[in-house]
Design a protein around this motif. Structure first.
Motif, mmCIF file in Angstrom:
data_model
loop_
_atom_site.group_PDB
_atom_site.id
_atom_site.type_symbol
_atom_site.label_atom_id
_atom_site.label_comp_id
_atom_site.label_asym_id
_atom_site.label_seq_id
_atom_site.Cartn_x
_atom_site.Cartn_y
_atom_site.Cartn_z
ATOM 1 N N UNK A 22 -50.321 -1.589 -59.493
ATOM 2 C CA UNK A 22 -49.750 -0.476 -60.241
ATOM 3 C C UNK A 22 -49.230 0.607 -59.297
ATOM 4 N N UNK A 23 -48.073 1.164 -59.613
ATOM 5 C CA UNK A 23 -47.531 2.235 -58.777
ATOM 6 C C UNK A 23 -48.021 3.604 -59.282
ATOM 7 N N UNK A 24 -47.594 4.656 -58.622
ATOM 8 C CA UNK A 24 -48.098 5.989 -58.979
ATOM 9 C C UNK A 24 -47.505 6.516 -60.279
ATOM 10 N N UNK A 25 -46.596 5.743 -60.898
ATOM 11 C CA UNK A 25 -46.066 6.090 -62.219
ATOM 12 C C UNK A 25 -46.777 5.299 -63.314
ATOM 13 N N UNK A 26 -47.890 4.658 -62.958
ATOM 14 C CA UNK A 26 -48.681 3.850 -63.898
ATOM 15 C C UNK A 26 -47.905 2.665 -64.459
ATOM 16 N N UNK A 27 -46.995 2.136 -63.630
ATOM 17 C CA UNK A 27 -46.222 0.955 -64.030
ATOM 18 C C UNK A 27 -46.536 -0.175 -63.059
ATOM 19 N N UNK A 28 -46.762 -1.371 -63.606
ATOM 20 C CA UNK A 28 -47.039 -2.527 -62.749
ATOM 21 C C UNK A 28 -46.152 -3.689 -63.163
ATOM 22 N N UNK A 29 -45.343 -4.171 -62.216
ATOM 23 C CA UNK A 29 -44.576 -5.383 -62.458
ATOM 24 C C UNK A 29 -45.524 -6.581 -62.476
ATOM 25 N N UNK A 30 -45.170 -7.595 -63.264
ATOM 26 C CA UNK A 30 -46.014 -8.773 -63.387
ATOM 27 C C UNK A 30 -46.048 -9.600 -62.116
ATOM 28 N N UNK A 31 -47.169 -10.269 -61.881
ATOM 29 C CA UNK A 31 -47.277 -11.171 -60.737
ATOM 30 C C UNK A 31 -46.203 -12.247 -60.830
ATOM 31 N N UNK A 32 -45.846 -12.800 -59.678
ATOM 32 C CA UNK A 32 -44.713 -13.728 -59.618
ATOM 33 C C UNK A 32 -45.066 -14.969 -58.813
ATOM 34 N N UNK A 33 -44.755 -16.137 -59.368
ATOM 35 C CA UNK A 33 -44.954 -17.417 -58.694
ATOM 36 C C UNK A 33 -43.596 -18.018 -58.383
ATOM 37 N N UNK A 34 -43.399 -18.423 -57.121
ATOM 38 C CA UNK A 34 -42.131 -18.990 -56.673
ATOM 39 C C UNK A 34 -42.364 -20.379 -56.079
ATOM 40 N N UNK A 35 -41.440 -21.271 -56.289
ATOM 41 C CA UNK A 35 -41.520 -22.609 -55.707
ATOM 42 C C UNK A 35 -40.110 -23.091 -55.375
ATOM 43 N N UNK A 36 -40.024 -24.000 -54.410
ATOM 44 C CA UNK A 36 -38.706 -24.521 -54.020
ATOM 45 C C UNK A 36 -38.853 -25.817 -53.252
ATOM 46 N N UNK A 37 -37.814 -26.612 -53.292
ATOM 47 C CA UNK A 37 -37.721 -27.829 -52.493
ATOM 48 C C UNK A 37 -36.300 -27.974 -51.989
ATOM 49 N N UNK A 38 -36.150 -28.292 -50.713
ATOM 50 C CA UNK A 38 -34.823 -28.392 -50.110
ATOM 51 C C UNK A 38 -34.716 -29.666 -49.285
ATOM 52 N N UNK A 39 -33.787 -30.544 -49.648
ATOM 53 C CA UNK A 39 -33.470 -31.709 -48.838
ATOM 54 C C UNK A 39 -32.424 -31.292 -47.811
ATOM 55 N N UNK A 40 -32.587 -31.766 -46.569
ATOM 56 C CA UNK A 40 -31.637 -31.388 -45.531
ATOM 57 C C UNK A 40 -31.326 -32.583 -44.635
ATOM 58 N N UNK A 41 -30.216 -32.460 -43.933
ATOM 59 C CA UNK A 41 -29.777 -33.489 -42.987
ATOM 60 C C UNK A 41 -29.268 -32.794 -41.731
ATOM 61 N N UNK A 42 -29.753 -33.208 -40.584
ATOM 62 C CA UNK A 42 -29.340 -32.614 -39.324
ATOM 63 C C UNK A 42 -28.257 -33.452 -38.660
ATOM 64 N N UNK A 43 -27.117 -32.810 -38.413
ATOM 65 C CA UNK A 43 -26.066 -33.444 -37.606
ATOM 66 C C UNK A 43 -25.867 -32.589 -36.365
ATOM 67 N N UNK A 44 -25.883 -33.219 -35.209
ATOM 68 C CA UNK A 44 -25.735 -32.449 -33.976
ATOM 69 C C UNK A 44 -24.902 -33.220 -32.965
ATOM 70 N N UNK A 45 -24.240 -32.457 -32.115
ATOM 71 C CA UNK A 45 -23.564 -33.024 -30.957
ATOM 72 C C UNK A 45 -23.711 -32.031 -29.810
ATOM 73 N N UNK A 46 -22.987 -32.218 -28.740
ATOM 74 C CA UNK A 46 -23.134 -31.347 -27.573
ATOM 75 C C UNK A 46 -22.646 -29.921 -27.826
#
Length: 320
Positions: A217-241
């Protein structure tokens, strides 16, 4: 569908870390140690404290770095009183200094310093707010990393805690609007719990993350709700010199508890949203450039009175 994805990520993160494989020594652009905490968008249902959460606390190419990031979020909102109530556009813009710095072996600190400049339409014209946002500091500890040579999979598992400081201004006049998250800060001390698991085979990999934000709660007596986050990321690495490039494709989700004011639940402030995302990072020497586009697939924000249109981001980093 989203419940099954969350359960899958929980099993995936904690179930596979017992297997021992390898993680060969690599240069700074080949260490896929942290994509996020995609998760910040710690956004309190929109943009008021957007700082990391689903947008991420780290780079896919740079293990340790300093840089600058810009992201934009577009929403629309309505009072929902009538079936033909007008919808108004809202734009959340953030320029963020961010860094990931090694402290001791297996321990790294991420810091995010945002500056917000938001605008939205109203019945009487355009409203603008701007200012420094809530600074976030996150410490991550490497619990497990493969060490033996293997031709199958490599694994990395990290967990950490963080703190969001009330450096951004909370305007009490805005929390009664259609979107109470139209702020540059929450005015509260908030706490973060985060995990990240990366599995990789040759150039292909999957990065998963979970984080939970405990809000006070902040000093104005207001509290934002708790938050749950999730994510998944597929990636591919391409490299050269000359350069390295990492195309990415994935998903992200955010779940918000209801807000409270004077210890009373504020109706129509809980919700959830599920995104698809696509992006890339391009690295050359110690410099890298990244971009992401995030589009909502399903959403239920503030009882249907707020709708997300899209998010996108750009970042430019220097590898330490």
């Amino acid at each position: 569908m989203k419940k099954y994805i969350i359960v899958f990520l929980l099993i995936f993160q904690y179930g596979f870390t017992a297997e021992k494989d390898s993680l060969d020594p690599q240069n700074p652009f080949l260490k896929f140690h942290q994509f996020a905490s995609e998760l910040d968008e710690d956004c309190d249902a929109c943009g008021c404290s957007a700082s990391g959460g689903s947008m991420g606390f780290a780079s896919m190419l740079n293990t340790n770095f300093v840089g600058i990031r810009y992201f934009n979020q577009a929403y629309k909102s309505t009072d929902g009183l009538y079936s033909n109530s007008p919808w108004y556009k809202e734009n959340y813009n953030t320029v963020q200094l961010w860094a990931r710095i090694p402290i001791v072996k297996k321990v790294q600190i991420s810091a995010l310093v945002p500056y917000h400049f938001h605008n939205r339409e109203t019945a009487t014209g355009t409203q603008n707010i701007s200012g420094i946002g809530d600074i976030t500091v996150l410490g991550m500890y490497q619990l497990y990393q493969t060490t033996k040579n293997s031709s199958i999979f490599t694994h990395s598992f990290q967990a950490g805690v963080g703190l969001k400081l009330p450096t951004g201004k909370f305007d009490q006049a805005n929390n009664g609007s259609f979107n109470p998250s139209y702020q540059v800060g929450t005015g509260s001390w908030d706490y973060l719990l985060a995990t990240e698991y990366v599995i990789k085979r040759k150039q292909f990999g999957l990065n998963t993350l979970l984080n939970y934000v405990i809000k006070t709660e902040n000093d104005k007596n207001y509290r934002f709700g708790n938050q749950f986050n999730y994510a998944g990321t597929f990636f591919y690495l391409h490299q050269n010199d000359k350069f390295s490039i990492v195309p990415q494709l994935g998903f992200a989700g955010e779940v918000y508890d209801a807000n409270y004011q004077l210890n009373q639940k504020v109706r129509n402030t809980s919700g959830d949203i599920f995104f698809g995302k696509i992006g890339f990072e391009l690295g050359k020497d110690k410099l890298s450039l990244g971009a992401n586009i995030i589009l909502p697939i399903t959403q239920n924000l503030t009882g249907g009175n707020v709708e997300a249109n899209y998010r996108w981001s750009l970042n430019f980093n220097y590898s330490l």
